[in-house]
Design a protein around this motif. Structure first.
Motif, PDB file in Angstrom:
ATOM      1  N   VAL A 382       0.861  -1.220  -0.033  1.00 30.79           N
ATOM      2  CA  VAL A 382       0.087   0.084  -0.064  1.00 30.79           C
ATOM      3  C   VAL A 382       0.899   1.350  -0.129  1.00 30.79           C
ATOM      4  O   VAL A 382       2.060   0.972   0.185  1.00 30.79           O
ATOM      5  CB  VAL A 382      -1.079  -0.050   0.962  1.00 30.79           C
ATOM      6  CG1 VAL A 382      -1.858  -1.239   1.087  1.00 30.79           C
ATOM      7  CG2 VAL A 382      -0.176  -0.210   2.696  1.00 30.79           C
ATOM      8  N   GLY A 396       0.664 -10.123   0.999  1.00 37.43           N
ATOM      9  CA  GLY A 396      -0.791 -10.188   1.047  1.00 37.43           C
ATOM     10  C   GLY A 396      -1.103 -11.164   0.178  1.00 37.43           C
ATOM     11  O   GLY A 396      -0.581 -12.039  -0.352  1.00 37.43           O
ATOM     12  N   GLY A 405      -3.850  -9.102   4.348  1.00 38.31           N
ATOM     13  CA  GLY A 405      -2.319  -8.551   4.157  1.00 38.31           C
ATOM     14  C   GLY A 405      -1.746  -8.756   5.495  1.00 38.31           C
ATOM     15  O   GLY A 405      -2.183  -8.606   6.447  1.00 38.31           O
ATOM     16  N   GLN A 434     -12.501  -3.965  -0.824  1.00 47.73           N
ATOM     17  CA  GLN A 434     -10.994  -3.897  -0.941  1.00 47.73           C
ATOM     18  C   GLN A 434     -10.570  -2.558  -0.637  1.00 47.73           C
ATOM     19  O   GLN A 434      -9.532  -2.440  -0.046  1.00 47.73           O
ATOM     20  CB  GLN A 434     -10.633  -4.406  -2.319  1.00 47.73           C
ATOM     21  CG  GLN A 434     -11.043  -6.014  -2.643  1.00 47.73           C
ATOM     22  CD  GLN A 434     -10.842  -6.524  -4.131  1.00 47.73           C
ATOM     23  OE1 GLN A 434      -9.606  -5.844  -4.509  1.00 47.73           O
ATOM     24  NE2 GLN A 434     -11.840  -7.092  -4.666  1.00 47.73           N
ATOM     25  N   PHE A 438      -7.963  -1.926   2.682  1.00 46.00           N
ATOM     26  CA  PHE A 438      -6.489  -1.481   2.722  1.00 46.00           C
ATOM     27  C   PHE A 438      -6.285   0.152   2.854  1.00 46.00           C
ATOM     28  O   PHE A 438      -5.179   0.504   3.064  1.00 46.00           O
ATOM     29  CB  PHE A 438      -6.160  -1.850   1.088  1.00 46.00           C
ATOM     30  CG  PHE A 438      -5.643  -3.330   1.031  1.00 46.00           C
ATOM     31  CD1 PHE A 438      -4.454  -3.850   1.813  1.00 46.00           C
ATOM     32  CD2 PHE A 438      -6.232  -4.164   0.061  1.00 46.00           C
ATOM     33  CE1 PHE A 438      -4.440  -5.260   1.698  1.00 46.00           C
ATOM     34  CE2 PHE A 438      -6.093  -5.645   0.191  1.00 46.00           C
ATOM     35  CZ  PHE A 438      -5.283  -6.023   0.855  1.00 46.00           C
ATOM     36  N   VAL A 441      -5.676   0.280   6.377  1.00 43.17           N
ATOM     37  CA  VAL A 441      -4.211  -0.181   6.609  1.00 43.17           C
ATOM     38  C   VAL A 441      -3.180   1.087   6.535  1.00 43.17           C
ATOM     39  O   VAL A 441      -2.781   1.567   7.531  1.00 43.17           O
ATOM     40  CB  VAL A 441      -3.815  -1.153   5.694  1.00 43.17           C
ATOM     41  CG1 VAL A 441      -2.211  -1.238   5.498  1.00 43.17           C
ATOM     42  CG2 VAL A 441      -4.344  -2.486   5.823  1.00 43.17           C
TER      43      VAL A 441
END
Length: 450
Positions: A382, A396, A405, A434, A438, A441
């Motif tokens: 990311v 991931g 992940g 999705q 992320f 994250v």
């Protein structure tokens, strides 16, 4: 893929006002007409160059030619959607909105999403994936996702992860402090995070002197797997070093590279690494599947084996894999559907605590062998501020109904952040989920950067 592409472009037709057959009825006075937004720069990466070419075809004075698409699309793609169909969709549904401008871009070397705005209708997202030969293996056009609002606290991150569909198990630690924890001891499907254990087994073999990073492995038709990756497209006889295979396995999740490495060290060696790297119940990963075996069971038409796999003990499953090996491997991209099968034990399983332990085990190996750290830190997964987090190990994974992940990152002041998120559902995970998973994250890295 055909169903997805056609449906996505059909949805765009509803957004691009008056474009259902613009050549017969040009919507010159449509009330939805807008001035194109300012363009963004698209990087000169393999996927960036492919994206630039697609935008050029969309904006050209003349209609796009199927022959040009045929030279750009991978054969796995055209086995489902022909170059003629792609060109027709672009010409009739997209080009009437030109000029089309890229107003946002996010991507890696080989995967990217570009927001495109035209003179008509709403913006849309252009998603492109290219392989090692720079051929287009993935192409999706869909309504632009709304801008995502960043979380402003760790508590908010936890609440938003908990609100996602399905089950999301999470572990976030900073040094010895648990920052966020949601069922970290619950076993979950891993997707390609399982490749951490393969890397551990290879590192152990190198440390024992039975394998060298400079040794080579050879692509053969009987080990060739499905994407993701590049080596599935390499001709039989292609040789890569063990180091290269390990880097591809981790950084671009190359499935064929993974199976080559499992074949090199042996299934039993990977199973030993699972135990040695701190898995709470190594039996969950015995026998340790190759990606080719998983794909054959999922999509190879072996329904008689799926029930036996789910109900069988370890010995029965090993016998089943031997039986599977005697059957032809007849699985292509066109056979991949959105049926969720991980509930039949057709996956690799661990909990968040296990994956955190695996990262620590690999960090220890990396202190003695830079090749391990090199493979783990090639792709951060990311967008993360490299100045705040100068070392980021990532792996991931995904499968139908699975999105995962894992990170072990070192902050500029030396603090160590471990983050594991394991999401699973009984339906395919949508792009909106999705993006949120992320995106959160990234929020954690931002919130804990100081």
């Amino acid at each position: 893929m055909r169903r997805t592409l056609v449906a996505a472009v059909a949805a765009l037709a509803l957004l691009l006002a008056g474009c259902s057959d613009a050549r017969n009825d040009p919507p010159a006075t449509s009330p939805s007409a807008t001035e194109p937004a300012a363009p963004v720069e698209i990087p000169a990466t393999p996927v960036g160059e492919a994206t630039q070419w697609i935008l050029g075809e969309m904006n050209a004075e003349d209609d796009t030619d199927p022959a040009d698409w045929a030279s750009r699309l991978h054969e796995d793609f055209t086995s489902q959607v022909s170059a003629e169909e792609v060109a027709e969709l672009i010409n009739t549904q997209i080009r009437p909105a030109r000029p089309l401008v890229a107003t946002a871009y996010e991507g890696t070397e080989r995967e990217a999403v570009t927001r495109v705005e035209g003179s008509l209708g709403a913006p849309f997202d252009l998603s492109v994936v290219v392989d090692g030969e720079n051929l287009i293996t993935g192409l999706l056009l869909g309504p632009a996702m709304p801008p995502r609002e960043a979380a402003t606290s760790i508590d908010e991150v936890g609440e938003r992860w908990a609100a996602l569909p399905g089950d999301t198990r999470v572990l976030v630690t900073l040094d010895d402090e648990t920052v966020l924890s949601t069922e970290p001891d619950a076993a979950s499907p891993l997707g390609s995070i399982f490749k951490l254990y393969v890397l551990g087994a290879v590192a152990d073999a190198v440390a024992a002197g039975t394998v060298s990073w400079d040794d080579t492995v050879t692509v053969t038709d009987d080990v060739r797997s499905l994407p993701s990756g590049e080596l599935q497209d390499a001709p039989a006889g292609t040789e890569v070093t063990v180091r290269e295979a390990a880097e591809k396995m981790i950084s671009i999740s190359d499935n064929t590279a993974t199976d080559l490495l499992i074949g090199l060290v042996g299934r039993e060696a990977v199973e030993a690494a699972v135990a040695g790297m701190g898995h709470h119940d190594p039996a969950l990963l015995r026998p340790f599947l190759t990606t080719r075996e998983l794909f054959a069971l999922q999509w190879g038409g072996h329904d008689d084996l799926i029930a036996r796999w789910e109900s069988g003990d370890e010995a029965a499953r090993r016998a089943l894999l031997a039986e599977l090996d005697g059957r032809p491997f007849e699985v292509g991209i066109e056979d991949v559907d959105d049926t969720v099968r991980w509930q039949h034990d057709l996956e690799w399983f661990a909990n968040a605590d296990d994956i955190a332990a695996a990262h620590e085990a690999l960090h220890a190996r990396g202190e003695a062998d830079a090749a391990v750290t090199g493979a783990l830190t090639m792709n951060p997964g990311v967008r993360i501020d490299a100045a705040a987090w100068p070392e980021i190990a990532f792996k991931g994974g995904s499968n139908i109904g699975v999105l995962t992940g894992s990170w072990r990152a070192v902050r500029a002041d030396g603090a160590v952040l471990t983050l594991v998120v394991l999401s699973s559902d009984d339906t395919a995970i949508p792009l909106t989920t999705q993006s949120e998973l992320f995106g959160l994250v990234e929020d954690v890295f931002t919130l804990l950067a100081e």
